[in-house]
Scaffold this motif. Sequence first.
Motif, PDB file in Angstrom:
ATOM      1  N   THR A   9       1.268  -1.395  -0.049  1.00  0.00           N
ATOM      2  CA  THR A   9      -0.052   0.092   0.081  1.00  0.00           C
ATOM      3  C   THR A   9       0.902   1.059  -0.087  1.00  0.00           C
ATOM      4  O   THR A   9       0.425   2.214  -0.983  1.00  0.00           O
ATOM      5  CB  THR A   9      -0.619  -0.011   1.255  1.00  0.00           C
ATOM      6  OG1 THR A   9      -1.886  -0.649   0.937  1.00  0.00           O
ATOM      7  CG2 THR A   9      -1.996   1.397   1.396  1.00  0.00           C
ATOM      8  N   ALA A  10       1.828   1.393   1.026  1.00  0.00           N
ATOM      9  CA  ALA A  10       2.764   2.062   0.651  1.00  0.00           C
ATOM     10  C   ALA A  10       3.218   2.440  -0.634  1.00  0.00           C
ATOM     11  O   ALA A  10       3.921   4.323  -1.019  1.00  0.00           O
ATOM     12  CB  ALA A  10       3.653   2.397   2.071  1.00  0.00           C
ATOM     13  N   LEU A  67       2.037   1.564  -3.818  1.00  0.00           N
ATOM     14  CA  LEU A  67       1.585   1.932  -4.661  1.00  0.00           C
ATOM     15  C   LEU A  67       0.601   3.607  -3.859  1.00  0.00           C
ATOM     16  O   LEU A  67       0.510   3.848  -5.636  1.00  0.00           O
ATOM     17  CB  LEU A  67       0.229   1.101  -3.985  1.00  0.00           C
ATOM     18  CG  LEU A  67       0.504  -0.768  -5.634  1.00  0.00           C
ATOM     19  CD1 LEU A  67      -0.917  -1.291  -4.862  1.00  0.00           C
ATOM     20  CD2 LEU A  67       0.807  -0.117  -6.538  1.00  0.00           C
ATOM     21  N   TYR A  68       0.768   4.405  -3.056  1.00  0.00           N
ATOM     22  CA  TYR A  68       0.428   4.872  -3.162  1.00  0.00           C
ATOM     23  C   TYR A  68       1.458   5.973  -3.079  1.00  0.00           C
ATOM     24  O   TYR A  68       1.171   6.943  -3.850  1.00  0.00           O
ATOM     25  CB  TYR A  68      -0.229   5.473  -1.259  1.00  0.00           C
ATOM     26  CG  TYR A  68       0.039   6.827  -0.758  1.00  0.00           C
ATOM     27  CD1 TYR A  68      -1.711   7.105  -1.058  1.00  0.00           C
ATOM     28  CD2 TYR A  68       0.621   7.795  -0.891  1.00  0.00           C
ATOM     29  CE1 TYR A  68      -2.053   8.403  -0.633  1.00  0.00           C
ATOM     30  CE2 TYR A  68       0.550   8.888   0.044  1.00  0.00           C
ATOM     31  CZ  TYR A  68      -1.314   9.539  -0.268  1.00  0.00           C
ATOM     32  OH  TYR A  68      -1.796  10.459   0.092  1.00  0.00           O
ATOM     33  N   HIS A  69       2.536   5.723  -2.791  1.00  0.00           N
ATOM     34  CA  HIS A  69       4.039   6.792  -3.592  1.00  0.00           C
ATOM     35  C   HIS A  69       3.783   6.854  -5.112  1.00  0.00           C
ATOM     36  O   HIS A  69       3.779   7.903  -5.505  1.00  0.00           O
ATOM     37  CB  HIS A  69       5.308   6.382  -2.983  1.00  0.00           C
ATOM     38  CG  HIS A  69       5.893   7.156  -3.682  1.00  0.00           C
ATOM     39  ND1 HIS A  69       6.765   6.785  -3.996  1.00  0.00           N
ATOM     40  CD2 HIS A  69       6.502   8.401  -2.732  1.00  0.00           C
ATOM     41  CE1 HIS A  69       8.470   8.182  -4.624  1.00  0.00           C
ATOM     42  NE2 HIS A  69       7.655   8.918  -3.500  1.00  0.00           N
ATOM     43  N   ALA A 100       1.627   6.823  -7.139  1.00  0.00           N
ATOM     44  CA  ALA A 100       0.303   6.722  -7.905  1.00  0.00           C
ATOM     45  C   ALA A 100       0.787   8.599  -7.204  1.00  0.00           C
ATOM     46  O   ALA A 100      -0.311   9.803  -8.094  1.00  0.00           O
ATOM     47  CB  ALA A 100      -0.830   6.314  -6.802  1.00  0.00           C
ATOM     48  N   THR A 101       0.729   8.327  -6.376  1.00  0.00           N
ATOM     49  CA  THR A 101       1.065  10.755  -5.709  1.00  0.00           C
ATOM     50  C   THR A 101       1.599  11.046  -5.914  1.00  0.00           C
ATOM     51  O   THR A 101       2.636  13.113  -5.708  1.00  0.00           O
ATOM     52  CB  THR A 101      -0.112  10.776  -4.288  1.00  0.00           C
ATOM     53  OG1 THR A 101       1.252   9.705  -3.704  1.00  0.00           O
ATOM     54  CG2 THR A 101      -1.062   9.516  -4.544  1.00  0.00           C
ATOM     55  N   ARG A 134       3.508  10.722  -3.047  1.00  0.00           N
ATOM     56  CA  ARG A 134       3.711  11.434  -1.574  1.00  0.00           C
ATOM     57  C   ARG A 134       3.450  10.252  -0.774  1.00  0.00           C
ATOM     58  O   ARG A 134       3.974   9.298  -0.779  1.00  0.00           O
ATOM     59  CB  ARG A 134       2.642  12.372  -0.799  1.00  0.00           C
ATOM     60  CG  ARG A 134       2.209  14.029  -1.884  1.00  0.00           C
ATOM     61  CD  ARG A 134       1.250  14.130  -1.359  1.00  0.00           C
ATOM     62  NE  ARG A 134      -0.377  13.629  -0.993  1.00  0.00           N
ATOM     63  CZ  ARG A 134      -1.155  13.041  -1.655  1.00  0.00           C
ATOM     64  NH1 ARG A 134      -1.501  14.542  -2.843  1.00  0.00           N
ATOM     65  NH2 ARG A 134      -2.291  12.325  -2.000  1.00  0.00           N
ATOM     66  N   HIS A 135       3.824  10.088   0.658  1.00  0.00           N
ATOM     67  CA  HIS A 135       4.125   9.339   1.175  1.00  0.00           C
ATOM     68  C   HIS A 135       3.398   9.246   2.106  1.00  0.00           C
ATOM     69  O   HIS A 135       2.677  10.052   2.788  1.00  0.00           O
ATOM     70  CB  HIS A 135       6.050   8.820   1.912  1.00  0.00           C
ATOM     71  CG  HIS A 135       6.715   8.971   0.694  1.00  0.00           C
ATOM     72  ND1 HIS A 135       7.212   7.406   0.657  1.00  0.00           N
ATOM     73  CD2 HIS A 135       7.832   9.631   0.616  1.00  0.00           C
ATOM     74  CE1 HIS A 135       8.576   7.877  -0.428  1.00  0.00           C
ATOM     75  NE2 HIS A 135       8.562   9.012  -0.244  1.00  0.00           N
ATOM     76  N   LEU A 136       2.550   7.554   2.750  1.00  0.00           N
ATOM     77  CA  LEU A 136       1.904   7.518   3.904  1.00  0.00           C
ATOM     78  C   LEU A 136       2.917   7.612   5.438  1.00  0.00           C
ATOM     79  O   LEU A 136       3.974   7.363   5.247  1.00  0.00           O
ATOM     80  CB  LEU A 136       1.219   6.469   4.018  1.00  0.00           C
ATOM     81  CG  LEU A 136       0.260   6.242   2.630  1.00  0.00           C
ATOM     82  CD1 LEU A 136      -0.594   4.894   2.079  1.00  0.00           C
ATOM     83  CD2 LEU A 136      -0.665   7.420   2.878  1.00  0.00           C
TER      84      LEU A 136
END
Length: 167
Positions: A58-59, A61-63, A65-66, A68-70
């Motif tokens: 998830t971390a 994929l989020y990075h 896609a965006t 940014r970091h969770l």
Amino acid sequence: MIAGPPQSWEIPTDAVHWDSGDWIDWYRRQGTAEPGEIAPEVDPDARVRLAYRALLQTAKLYHEATGRHLPVYEALAELHGVVAHGLSLDRDRQDTTLRIACIAPYAEPRLLRIDFAQEFDRLLAVSIAPDFGIESRLIERHQLHGCIKGVARLKWSELPQPDTGTG
């Protein structure tokens, strides 16, 4: 009253399917478990491994896609300690014997910030690379030469290497 088919987002109530003459668990059909892995319902450690892999993915994929970091890297470091080093998730949060320090993927330079004024006997140092690869080292405090008290910034490359037992 007969219930209709489950919605696509719902886990089927039977959660087991027959496929090619074998029983296939629902979670395996969804690609969240490795072949031969024990079902999370049977093995609590499997649940932790599953959570670790899911959070890491998830971390990443989020990075991607965006950009940014969770804020999940400390939790990932703790889960990595459980999976890679057999540490307990049930340990008391006030446990003074273990300190966990993490280098996030965006951290440059690759330094750990350690407060030696805090009491601890062991340090779990975890480095999460920009490609989300993870390395860790479980280090006894006495192996951290030259660090007696105060805050120190330690380079990952200068930390003691793990004992491989081949010496």
